[in-house]
Design an enzyme around this catalytic site. Structure first.
Site, PDB file in Angstrom:
ATOM      1  N   ALA A 162       5.112  -4.390  -7.191  1.00  0.00           N
ATOM      2  CA  ALA A 162       3.655  -4.157  -8.668  1.00  0.00           C
ATOM      3  C   ALA A 162       3.243  -5.572  -8.728  1.00  0.00           C
ATOM      4  CB  ALA A 162       5.280  -3.898  -9.529  1.00  0.00           C
ATOM      5  N   GLY A 186       1.000  -3.957  -6.621  1.00  0.00           N
ATOM      6  CA  GLY A 186       0.734  -3.103  -6.026  1.00  0.00           C
ATOM      7  C   GLY A 186      -0.827  -3.473  -5.296  1.00  0.00           C
ATOM      8  N   LYS A 242      -1.463  -5.945  -2.738  1.00  0.00           N
ATOM      9  CA  LYS A 242      -0.893  -6.336  -1.772  1.00  0.00           C
ATOM     10  C   LYS A 242      -0.402  -5.102  -0.728  1.00  0.00           C
ATOM     11  CE  LYS A 242       0.652 -11.173  -2.307  1.00  0.00           C
ATOM     12  NZ  LYS A 242       0.190 -10.608  -3.929  1.00  0.00           N
ATOM     13  N   ASP A 274       9.630  -1.400  -6.594  1.00  0.00           N
ATOM     14  CA  ASP A 274       9.372  -2.517  -7.327  1.00  0.00           C
ATOM     15  C   ASP A 274      11.347  -2.714  -7.995  1.00  0.00           C
ATOM     16  OD1 ASP A 274       7.927  -5.081  -8.436  1.00  0.00           O
ATOM     17  OD2 ASP A 274       9.318  -4.700 -10.318  1.00  0.00           O
ATOM     18  N   CYS A 305       3.726 -17.142  -5.405  1.00  0.00           N
ATOM     19  CA  CYS A 305       2.293 -18.133  -6.499  1.00  0.00           C
ATOM     20  C   CYS A 305       2.729 -19.198  -7.270  1.00  0.00           C
ATOM     21  CB  CYS A 305       1.962 -17.617  -6.936  1.00  0.00           C
ATOM     22  SG  CYS A 305       3.174 -16.682  -8.591  1.00  0.00           S
TER      23      CYS A 305
END
Length: 442
Positions: free
Chosen positions: A101, A103, A105, A123, A221
Site C-alpha cells: 500500500a 500501490g 510499486k 498490506d 526510504c
C-alpha cells in the site's frame, strides 16, 4: 549522517533547502509513454533513470484531471519509482509485492506483467489494503489478488512460490524528511532500532517465498545502515542460497557502503537528495541459487457453464477470458488467475478481477471491469473529449444528456479521449450514471 557522508555532509544538509519534487509515472498498461506525452496537459520533465517517469510542476494538479481517473498515470515521488523499475519482470511471472500500500510499486509491476501471470499484492493494514485495491483497479489490472496479511505469517503458505518478490519495507523514513517533516516526529518515536527488527523478519520470509532462480528486490526510504546494509547482511548470513546481483548504474547512484566481510554491498544502490533529483532511497537486488522447472499454473476440472445473463453480457465484449476460471460467489462474479494458490485461510480483499454482480435475470458489470477494458472491447461506447464538461459531471455521478451521440440503449462504456472511465446506462439519450460512488470526483 556525518560519519556516513564525510565531506559530502554539508551538501546533504544544504539539500534540505531545496523544494520537494513532484512526480508521475505513466501507466504503460493503458497507454505508451510516447502517446501520453502527445495528450498530456501538464509541463513535464523526464526522470532521467525512469523510462516512464516525469517531474511535474507544483502548480499543476494531476490528481484533479480526468486522465487520472482513467488510470493513465500514478502520482509518485521520483526516487520511489526506482524499486519497481529495477526489479526485472518477465511476462508470465508470478510476483509478490509484500508491503504494497498504497500501490505505486504494484501498479508498475502489473504494467510490466502486461495482463499475464499473477500479481499478489499485500498490506498488513486493512484500511491501507483497501486503498491499494482501488489503485490497482483504477490502473486496469485484471491478473491480481489483494491480500491483507502479515507477510511473515503467510510465508509457509507460499514457500518457493514466486518468481519475483518486491519488499519495500516499513522503515524509519529518514529519506523523506524533506518531503514530509511530520516524519521526523514519527522517527523520534520509532527509529531504526524498531524497524530493523521488522525488516529482518520480512526479508527472510520474502526469500523463503522465492523460487530457485527467482529475484528479490529489497528497498527502504531511509539512510540508516541498520535498516539497509545490515538487513542485507542478515539475509545473506541466514539464507546462503541468496546473493546480491548488480543494478544497472545511473549517474548519481551511490553504492551501498561495503564492509570487510565480503558481502559485495557495493552492488546495492543508495539515492541521496544532494546527488540525485529526488528523495532518499536504498535498493538491493538479490537472486536465489538454482533453477526452477515447476509450473505455477493450477489445473481446472471440467467445463464451466455460465449463467445466461452473464454469458450474454460477456458476448457483447471481446475481452479474452477462460470460463474455467470464472468464480461465482453468492451473486458476485470473479475472473481468477490460473496461477493463484489455494485461498482458504487467507485474508483476501480481492481474488481476481471482479466482473460484476448477478441480479434478478440480469448482470451488472463492475467499475473494475470497466477499467480493465479498452474502448474497442465493448460494443457500445460513449467517447467524450476531455474538454467536454460532461466528463466532470459524469465523474461526479450526475445523469448526463447524450442525445448528440449515436449510442445504443443499455449498458454503455464511458470513455474520455478513448480511455474508459466507467459504466452508464443509456435510455432515450439520457445516460444513467453507474460510476462507482466511492471513486467520484469530490
Amino acid at each position: 549522517m556525518k560519519m556516513m557522508l564525510g565531506d559530502e555532509y554539508d551538501s546533504y544538509i544544504e539539500s534540505f533547502n531545496d523544494k520537494r519534487l513532484y512526480g508521475l509515472r505513466v501507466n504503460n498498461l493503458k497507454i505508451s509513454t510516447e502517446d501520453f506525452l502527445k495528450i498530456c496537459p501538464f509541463k513535464l520533465e523526464p526522470v532521467p533513470w525512469i523510462e516512464n517517469g516525469f517531474y511535474y510542476s507544483e502548480d499543476d494538479k494531476p490528481a484533479k484531471h480526468p486522465y487520472y481517473f482513467a488510470g493513465l498515470y500514478y502520482i509518485q515521488e521520483p526516487s520511489a519509482m526506482t524499486p519497481a523499475n529495477v526489479l526485472p519482470i518477465d511476462e508470465g511471472d508470478v510476483v509478490f509485492d509484500m508491503c504494497a500500500a498504497p500501490g505505486g510499486k504494484s501498479t508498475e509491476l502489473a504494467a510490466k506483467l502486461n495482463k499475464t501471470g499473477l500479481l499478489i499484492t499485500n498490506d498488513i493494514s486493512n484500511s491501507r489494503a483497501k486503498a491499494l485495491l482501488k489503485n490497482v483497479e483504477v490502473f486496469g489490472v485484471p491478473n491480481l489478488c489483494v491480500l491483507n496479511e502479515d507477510p511473515v505469517g503467510i510465508a509457509s503458505r507460499f514457500s518457493g512460490f514466486f518468481d519475483k518478490v518486491l519488499i519495500d519495507a516499513p522503515c524509519s523514513g529518514e529519506g523523506m524528511f524533506r518531503k514530509d517533516n511530520k516524519l521526523i516526529k514519527a522517527w523520534e518515536k520509532n527509529g531504526p532500532e524498531f524497524y530493523s527488527q521488522i525488516q529482518r523478519n520480512i526479508i527472510l520470509a520474502g526469500a523463503d517465498m522465492l523460487k530457485p532462480g527467482g529475484k528479490l528486490l529489497y528497498s527502504t526510504c531511509t539512510f540508516s545502515k541498520l535498516e539497509d546494509e545490515d538487513s542485507v547482511i542478515h539475509l545473506l548470513t541466514n539464507r546462503p542460497d541468496m546473493h546480491l546481483i548488480d543494478i544497472k548504474p545511473y549517474e548519481g547512484f551511490s553504492h551501498g557502503f561495503d564492509t570487510d566481510e565480503g558481502y559485495h554491498l557495493e552492488k546495492a544502490v543508495r539515492i541521496f537528495p544532494h546527488k540525485m533529483p529526488g528523495e532518499g532511497h536504498f535498493v538491493a537486488l538479490f537472486e536465489k541459487d538454482g533453477e526452477d522447472y515447476t509450473s505455477s499454473k493450477r489445473p481446472v476440472s471440467g467445463k464451466t457453464k455460465l449463467p445466461d445473463e452473464l454469458k450474454e453480457f460477456m458476448d457483447s465484449t471481446t475481452f479474452e477470458y477462460d470460463p474455467a476460471y470464472i468464480n461465482i460467489r453468492d451473486t458476485r462474479v470473479f475472473l481468477t488467475s490460473p496461477y493463484m494458490a489455494e485461498e482458504r485461510g487467507l485474508r483476501i480483499i480481492r481474488n481476481g478481477l471482479l466482473l460484476g454482480e448477478l441480479k434478478k435475470n440480469r448482470f451488472e458489470p463492475s467499475q473494475a471491469f470497466a477499467m480493465a477494458l479498452t474502448n474497442d472491447q465493448f460494443n457500445n461506447c460513449l467517447d467524450l473529449s476531455v474538454s467536454d464538461d460532461r466528463v466532470i459531471r459524469y465523474l461526479k455521478g450526475e445523469t448526463i444528456d447524450i442525445d448528440d451521440f449515436n449510442v445504443k440503449s443499455g449498458w454503455t462504456l464511458v470513455c474520455v479521449d478513448g480511455y474508459p472511465l466507467g459504466w452508464g446506462k443509456n435510455a432515450n439519450g439520457q445516460l444513467k450514471n453507474k460510476y462507482l460512488a466511492g471513486w467520484r470526483w469530490m
